[in-house]
Design an enzyme around this catalytic site. Structure first.
Site, mmCIF file in Angstrom:
data_model
loop_
_atom_site.group_PDB
_atom_site.id
_atom_site.type_symbol
_atom_site.label_atom_id
_atom_site.label_comp_id
_atom_site.label_asym_id
_atom_site.label_seq_id
_atom_site.Cartn_x
_atom_site.Cartn_y
_atom_site.Cartn_z
ATOM 1 N N ASP A 11 4.253 15.770 76.857
ATOM 2 C CA ASP A 11 3.008 16.131 76.165
ATOM 3 C C ASP A 11 3.079 17.179 74.975
ATOM 4 O OD1 ASP A 11 2.039 13.550 76.710
ATOM 5 O OD2 ASP A 11 0.523 14.318 78.759
ATOM 6 N N LYS B 281 4.390 7.641 71.966
ATOM 7 C CA LYS B 281 2.922 8.062 72.172
ATOM 8 C C LYS B 281 2.018 7.586 70.992
ATOM 9 C CE LYS B 281 4.327 9.751 76.473
ATOM 10 N NZ LYS B 281 4.024 9.573 77.470
ATOM 11 N N ARG C 263 5.997 10.675 67.716
ATOM 12 C CA ARG C 263 5.826 11.844 67.565
ATOM 13 C C ARG C 263 7.330 12.816 67.388
ATOM 14 N NH1 ARG C 263 1.430 12.616 72.637
ATOM 15 N NH2 ARG C 263 -0.283 12.247 72.025
HETATM 16 C C1 S3P Z 1 -0.123 10.193 81.682
HETATM 17 C C2 S3P Z 1 0.991 10.886 81.805
HETATM 18 C C3 S3P Z 1 2.100 10.299 80.229
HETATM 19 C C4 S3P Z 1 1.637 11.610 79.283
HETATM 20 C C5 S3P Z 1 0.183 10.849 78.876
HETATM 21 C C6 S3P Z 1 -0.889 11.353 80.463
HETATM 22 C C7 S3P Z 1 -0.947 10.235 82.718
HETATM 23 O O1 S3P Z 1 2.611 9.648 79.919
HETATM 24 O O2 S3P Z 1 2.313 11.426 77.942
HETATM 25 O O3 S3P Z 1 -0.544 12.182 78.153
HETATM 26 O O4 S3P Z 1 -2.409 10.925 82.493
HETATM 27 O O5 S3P Z 1 -0.213 9.528 83.615
HETATM 28 P P1 S3P Z 1 4.098 8.910 80.664
HETATM 29 O O6 S3P Z 1 3.741 8.353 81.547
HETATM 30 O O7 S3P Z 1 4.031 7.243 79.407
HETATM 31 O O8 S3P Z 1 4.969 9.444 80.007
#
Ligand code: S3P
Length: 434
Positions: free
Chosen positions: A320, A347, A351
């Site tokens: 992120d 996302k 991005r």
């Molecule tokens: C998150 C996991 C990540 C991250 C998201 C929050 C989480 O996504 O990018 O902002 O809270 O488990 P991904 O699991 O798709 O990588």
């Protein structure tokens, strides 16, 4: 809403407590809704994404009371549905912009004999969901989806078998959904990933009486097991802090202290990368907060930053923070290359494409392929009009760029910051005034 940024005329100085961690807040609300008994949560992030999870668990039968709103976040008392399971809500559940809400809920609901429809906003309705529905279907859950497997998604759960999964991409959301389903399946469910993604679920579930066995890149749960209520304090969000860290690094004379930040190694990749770039950072670990490493980060303006290569295996630990790191890279000497960042296209917005477009529009230099982003630093930025595309992390990264770009940077759809950091502009102004 349009947000206008001009080059900072004073350094960022002082200390702010950034709000609670978004990922940990979602999990604390969900796990306490699943639990038997009453949980007390503190420091919960008050943002649009977490409010979506709070509304969802209420619609599913948990009772939730906000008892206090403090500077550190919400204090909430949650009475879970426990052994009774969730009720079927009267209508669809709106997950708004939140990928964590919809994907984790699919795992929660997969284990119960209910039919629930999950919807989301335009961005969420474009995001890939088969990565969750396909393995959950292997365990026995059934889904009705829109074309291409996206939301709206109807979930029909119950009667799950345990499963063993090798994820093609490190994803905490997918891993968590499968472990939460595994809680309701009889036997052991194991999830292995190619690189470590954030491990808040593995750290928090044992506190709710759900043992998790970890072995290298694999995590297992043996079901059925009923979660029991627990009290959780949420540390400050490292991903939100990252934008203030980036701003302080780039604005001459800055000296900023951020207390109580989550220093979980699966989230702190951006601090390791910034250190490699030569950033003047001082990280002081403090006591753990509910099993999560936490501490203080002090950051000072750094005149000479150097480009670096961010390898694919580092990416889950800073997934992120790539938009912010890309802006910092515009001020570094040489080239910064992000490898294996194709996930960024999936996302809240694309991005990768958006960041390259914005940096070039600001008269920096960036190039993208399917899964790399290369930023050539050392070219002064010039302010321009940018569109945050409804994506909170783009909005904040662009605001940091605007603090160093000549002239005015105007950011359209800036209200997206409400998703994770509603007080961002206020905290930035406080540090600039201090
Ligand atoms: C998150 C996991 C990540 C991250 C998201 C929050 C989480 O996504 O990018 O902002 O809270 O488990 P991904 O699991 O798709 O990588």
């Amino acid at each position: 809403m349009r947000y206008h940024v001009r080059p900072a005329t004073s350094p960022l100085c002082g200390s702010v407590r950034v709000p609670g961690d978004k990922s940990i807040s979602h999990r604390a609300v969900l796990f306490s809704a699943m639990a038997d008994g009453t949980s007390r949560l503190s420091g919960v992030l008050d943002s649009a994404d977490v409010r979506a999870t709070m509304a969802a668990v209420e619609a599913l039968g948990a009772s939730l009371e906000i008892v206090e709103e403090t500077a550190e976040g919400l204090e909430i008392v949650v009475r879970g549905w426990g052994a009774d399971g969730p009720i079927e809500p009267l209508g669809p559940i709106d997950c708004a912009n939140s990928g964590t809400t919809i994907r984790l809920l699919m795992g929660v609901l997969a284990g119960w004999p209910v039919h629930v429809v999950l919807t989301g906003d335009e961005s969420l309705s474009r995001r890939p969901m088969r990565r969750v529905t396909a393995p959950l279907a292997e365990m026995g859950a059934r889904f009705e989806t829109a074309e291409d497997g996206v939301a709206p998604i109807g979930v029909r759960g119950g009667g799950l078998l345990p499963g063993s999964f090798d994820l093609p991409v490190g994803s905490a959301q997918v891993k968590t959904a499968l472990l939460l389903a595994g809680i309701r399946a009889t036997g052991r469910t194991t999830v292995c990933e190619p690189a470590p993604s954030r491990d808040h679920t593995e750290r928090m579930l044992p506190g709710f009486g759900v043992p998790i066995v970890r072995d290298g890149l694999c995590a297992s749960v043996t079901g059925p097991v009923l979660p029991h209520a627990a009290d959780v304090s949420v540390p400050a969000d490292a991903s939100s802090a990252a934008f203030l860290v980036g701003a302080a690094l780039l604005v001459p004379g800055s000296d900023v202290t951020l207390p109580g930040i989550s220093l979980n190694p699966t989230r702190a990749g951006f601090l390791r990368v910034l250190s490699r770039m030569g950033a003047d950072l001082q990280v002081t670990p403090g006591p753990d907060v509910c099993g999560e490493p936490a501490g203080q980060v002090r950051v000072r303006y750094t005149e000479r930053l150097e480009g670096t290569t961010v390898k694919a295996e580092e990416v889950p630990s800073l997934i992120d923070e790539v938009p912010l790191l890309a802006i910092v890279a515009t001020a570094a000497s040489g080239t910064t290359r992000f490898e294996g960042v194709g996930e960024l296209r999936l996302k809240e917005s694309d991005r990768l494409g958006a960041m390259a477009g914005a940096i070039n529009a600001l008269k920096g230099a960036a190039a993208v392929t399917d899964d790399t982003l290369t930023v050539t630093g050392g070219r002064p930025l010039t302010g321009t009009a940018l569109d945050a595309l409804g994506d909170h992390r783009l909005a904040m990264a662009y605001a940091v760029a605007g603090l160093t770009a000549a002239g005015e940077t105007v950011i359209d759809r800036f209200e997206a910051v409400d998703v994770s950091y509603p007080g961002f502009a206020g905290d930035l102004a406080t540090l600039l005034r201090a």
